[in-house]
Design an enzyme around this catalytic site. Structure first.
Site, PDB file in Angstrom:
ATOM      1  N   HIS A   1      -4.895  -0.541   5.867  1.00  0.00           N
ATOM      2  CA  HIS A   1      -4.584  -0.089   7.240  1.00  0.00           C
ATOM      3  C   HIS A   1      -5.050   0.104   8.030  1.00  0.00           C
ATOM      4  O   HIS A   1      -5.745   0.856   8.331  1.00  0.00           O
ATOM      5  CB  HIS A   1      -3.755   2.006   6.702  1.00  0.00           C
ATOM      6  CG  HIS A   1      -4.861   2.778   5.522  1.00  0.00           C
ATOM      7  ND1 HIS A   1      -6.389   2.288   5.762  1.00  0.00           N
ATOM      8  CD2 HIS A   1      -4.571   2.744   4.235  1.00  0.00           C
ATOM      9  CE1 HIS A   1      -6.244   3.257   4.768  1.00  0.00           C
ATOM     10  NE2 HIS A   1      -6.171   3.649   4.012  1.00  0.00           N
TER      11      HIS A   1
ATOM     12  N   HIS B   1       1.523   5.385  -1.664  1.00  0.00           N
ATOM     13  CA  HIS B   1       1.578   6.467  -2.013  1.00  0.00           C
ATOM     14  C   HIS B   1       2.364   7.395  -3.066  1.00  0.00           C
ATOM     15  O   HIS B   1       3.587   7.486  -1.820  1.00  0.00           O
ATOM     16  CB  HIS B   1       0.423   7.351  -2.046  1.00  0.00           C
ATOM     17  CG  HIS B   1      -0.758   7.124  -0.742  1.00  0.00           C
ATOM     18  ND1 HIS B   1      -2.043   7.089  -1.958  1.00  0.00           N
ATOM     19  CD2 HIS B   1      -0.768   6.042   0.024  1.00  0.00           C
ATOM     20  CE1 HIS B   1      -2.752   6.666  -0.643  1.00  0.00           C
ATOM     21  NE2 HIS B   1      -2.125   6.036   0.256  1.00  0.00           N
TER      22      HIS B   1
ATOM     23  N   HIS C   1     -10.181   1.413   1.904  1.00  0.00           N
ATOM     24  CA  HIS C   1      -9.874   2.505   2.659  1.00  0.00           C
ATOM     25  C   HIS C   1     -11.562   2.515   3.447  1.00  0.00           C
ATOM     26  O   HIS C   1     -12.669   2.198   3.385  1.00  0.00           O
ATOM     27  CB  HIS C   1     -10.194   3.607   2.243  1.00  0.00           C
ATOM     28  CG  HIS C   1      -9.754   4.598   3.206  1.00  0.00           C
ATOM     29  ND1 HIS C   1      -9.118   5.068   3.097  1.00  0.00           N
ATOM     30  CD2 HIS C   1     -10.646   5.087   3.846  1.00  0.00           C
ATOM     31  CE1 HIS C   1      -8.454   6.073   4.322  1.00  0.00           C
ATOM     32  NE2 HIS C   1      -9.981   6.215   4.390  1.00  0.00           N
TER      33      HIS C   1
ATOM     34  N   LYS D   1      -9.431   0.186  -5.895  1.00  0.00           N
ATOM     35  CA  LYS D   1      -9.551   0.133  -4.938  1.00  0.00           C
ATOM     36  C   LYS D   1     -10.627   1.068  -4.498  1.00  0.00           C
ATOM     37  O   LYS D   1     -11.061   2.332  -5.177  1.00  0.00           O
ATOM     38  CB  LYS D   1      -8.080   1.303  -4.884  1.00  0.00           C
ATOM     39  CG  LYS D   1      -8.193   2.355  -2.787  1.00  0.00           C
ATOM     40  CD  LYS D   1      -6.966   1.683  -2.258  1.00  0.00           C
ATOM     41  CE  LYS D   1      -7.383   1.602  -0.593  1.00  0.00           C
ATOM     42  NZ  LYS D   1      -7.013   2.718  -0.537  1.00  0.00           N
TER      43      LYS D   1
ATOM     44  N   HIS E   1       1.049  -1.746  -0.474  1.00  0.00           N
ATOM     45  CA  HIS E   1       0.038   0.003   0.432  1.00  0.00           C
ATOM     46  C   HIS E   1       1.082   1.334   0.013  1.00  0.00           C
ATOM     47  O   HIS E   1       1.595   1.554   0.888  1.00  0.00           O
ATOM     48  CB  HIS E   1      -0.779  -0.389   1.524  1.00  0.00           C
ATOM     49  CG  HIS E   1      -2.187   1.148   1.010  1.00  0.00           C
ATOM     50  ND1 HIS E   1      -3.598   0.804   1.285  1.00  0.00           N
ATOM     51  CD2 HIS E   1      -1.724   2.477   0.995  1.00  0.00           C
ATOM     52  CE1 HIS E   1      -3.602   2.577   1.386  1.00  0.00           C
ATOM     53  NE2 HIS E   1      -3.534   3.132   1.342  1.00  0.00           N
TER      54      HIS E   1
ATOM     55  N   ASP F   1       0.934   2.176   3.565  1.00  0.00           N
ATOM     56  CA  ASP F   1       0.788   4.047   2.588  1.00  0.00           C
ATOM     57  C   ASP F   1       1.408   5.324   3.492  1.00  0.00           C
ATOM     58  O   ASP F   1       1.000   5.783   3.797  1.00  0.00           O
ATOM     59  CB  ASP F   1      -0.740   3.712   4.656  1.00  0.00           C
ATOM     60  CG  ASP F   1      -2.113   5.225   3.988  1.00  0.00           C
ATOM     61  OD1 ASP F   1      -1.648   4.914   2.163  1.00  0.00           O
ATOM     62  OD2 ASP F   1      -2.386   4.870   5.257  1.00  0.00           O
TER      63      ASP F   1
END
Ligand code: NCD
Ligand code: ZN
Length: 350
Positions: free
Chosen positions: A181, A21, A143, A106, A19, A254
Site C-alpha cells: 500500500h 484484511h 508495511h 508480513k 492485500h 488494503d
C-alpha cells in the site's frame, strides 16, 4: 471527452486482491463474500489479535475464510495466507510455511498500525528469519512506515525507504519484497527504479483521494487509514505508477473493516473498507486517468506474475451503471460503513 466514445462494459481476466484484511469470526460472513464476488484469490493479512504467527494458525484461519466464502456460494475462492513477522519468528517456521503453501511473511514495524504491537522492534532481531526467507524464496511483505514519534506522520513512508528498506535490501539482495500500500511519490519512484525483486501494491483509495478527503467539511474518519492519505502530487504519482504498465505495481485493496463505533470515535481506528466495491473503485480511478485499458494487467497479471502463481482463467465484467452502495452493512453484532457508502458509483460488477 465525448460520452459516446467511452466504453460501456469492460471484461477482464478475474483479478486477485494482493492485500486484504478480513478479521475473524462472525465478521467473516460480511466481508469475505464481498471479496469473493470479485476476486479469485486474496492475500490475507495476518494482523489478528493475537497475530497469525505459525503455519498451523494460518492454515486454520484460511479454512475459516474458505468456509465463510462457501456458505455465501463462493466455494472456489482461494485465500492466500501469510505469517506475521515478530522479533521471535523462528527460521524453521519458514520452511514449514513454504511447504504448506503460505505465500508471504508480513513485516509490521511495532506500533505502525492496527494490531501491530507484536510487530518487529528492531530489524536485526529478524535477520536469521529473513535469511531463511531469502533462501526459501519466501516474499517479505512490508508495511513501510517508521514509527518514531519525532518523524512527521506524513513523512513516515519516505523516511522508511532510506532508513530501513534500502539497508535491509542491501543486506538481503535476493529477498523478494512487496512494499505494501504505497502512498508517496518517493515510494513509487523507489519501486520503479530499484534493483532486484521488488514490487508494490496500491489501494483504490490512495488512487482516488488525497488527504483533503479526511478533512472536507469536518473530520471524516472513514477516510483515515495507514499509511495516511497524502498530498495530491503523491496521488498523481500513484496513478502514474498504477496505470504506467510496469509489472512492479499491482492491486491490493488494503480493505480494512472496523466497526462503525470504532471508526467514529475520539481515537478512531485506521482502515478504509472498500471490498464491497473494490473493482468499481479501481475502474473509476483508471477511467479518470483514461487508462481503463491498463486495469487488467494491474489487477490480474502483475500480482500472480510476481508471486510465481498462475494467472486466473475466468473473467469478470464491469458495466457502466450508476448505483449506490449502502451506507452500512451488518458486521458481527455491530455495523460496518464502507468507503463512499451512500454515494453514487458509475461502474458496477455484472
Ligand atoms: C489496517 C487494519 O485495519 O488492519 N489498517 C489500515 O489503516 N490500513 C492495517 C494496515 O494495513 O496498516
Ligand atoms: Zn493492510
Amino acid at each position: 471527452m465525448l460520452a459516446h466514445s467511452a466504453p460501456q462494459t469492460l471484461s477482464i481476466t478475474r483479478p486477485d486482491d494482493w492485500h486484504l484484511h478480513v478479521r475473524d469470526g462472525a465478521a467473516l460472513q460480511t466481508v469475505v463474500p464481498h471479496t469473493a464476488a470479485q476476486f479469485a484469490r486474496a492475500l490475507i493479512m495476518p494482523n489478528l489479535k493475537p497475530p497469525v504467527t505459525s503455519t498451523a494458525q494460518a492454515l486454520a484461519y484460511g479454512e475459516r475464510i474458505r468456509a465463510a466464502a462457501t456458505v455465501a456460494g463462493y466455494s472456489t475462492f482461494e485465500p492466500l495466507m501469510t505469517l506475521y513477522l515478530t522479533d521471535h519468528l523462528p527460521p524453521d517456521e519458514i520452511l514449514r510455511a513454504k511447504d504448506a503453501g503460505i505465500v508471504g511473511v508480513k513485516l509490521y514495524p511495532a506500533g505502525a498500525t492496527t494490531n501491530s504491537d507484536a510487530g518487529v522492534t528492531d530489524m536485526r532481531k529478524t535477520y536469521s528469519t529473513l535469511e531463511a526467507m531469502q533462501r526459501a524464496n519466501m516474499p517479505l511483505l512490508v508495511h513501510g512506515e517508521v514509527t518514531s514519534p519525532d518523524i512527521d506522520l506524513f513523512d513516515r513512508e519516505a523516511v522508511f525507504i532510506d532508513t530501513q528498506l534500502i539497508p535491509l535490501r542491501r543486506h538481503f539482495p535476493a529477498l523478494k519484497v512487496v512494499f505494501e500500500h504505497i502512498t508517496t511519490r518517493e515510494a513509487a519512484q523507489y519501486v520503479q527504479s530499484a534493483q532486484g525483486a521488488i514490487a508494490a501494491s496500491i489501494t483504490a483509495h490512495h488512487l482516488l483521494y488525497n488527504r483533503n478527503a479526511i478533512f472536507t467539511g469536518g473530520i471524516r474518519p472513514h477516510y483515515y487509514c495507514l499509511p495516511v492519505l497524502k498530498r495530491e502530487i503523491h496521488r498523481q504519482a500513484l496513478v502514474d505508477a498504477a496505470t504506467g504498465g510496469s509489472p512492479r505495481f499491482f492491486l491490493g485493496t488494503d480493505s480494512a473493516p472496523h466497526a462503525t463505533q470504532l471508526k467514529e470515535h475520539a481515537s478512531g481506528c485506521a482502515g478504509c473498507y472498500t471490498a464491497h466495491a473494490a473493482m468499481e473503485l479501481y475502474a473509476s480511478a483508471f477511467e479518470a486517468a483514461q487508462a481503463l485499458d491498463k486495469l487488467e494487467a494491474f489487477a490480474s497479471f502483475h500480482g500472480p506474475d510476481f508471486y510465481d502463481l498462475p494467472r486466473n482463467t475466468g473473467q469478470i465484467t464491469l458495466r457502466r451503471e450508476s448505483w449506490t452502495p449502502p451506507q452500512s452493512y451488518p458486521f458481527a453484532d455491530t455495523s460496518l460503513k464502507p468507503l463512499g457508502g451512500g454515494e453514487v458509483l458509475h461502474w458496477r460488477m455484472a
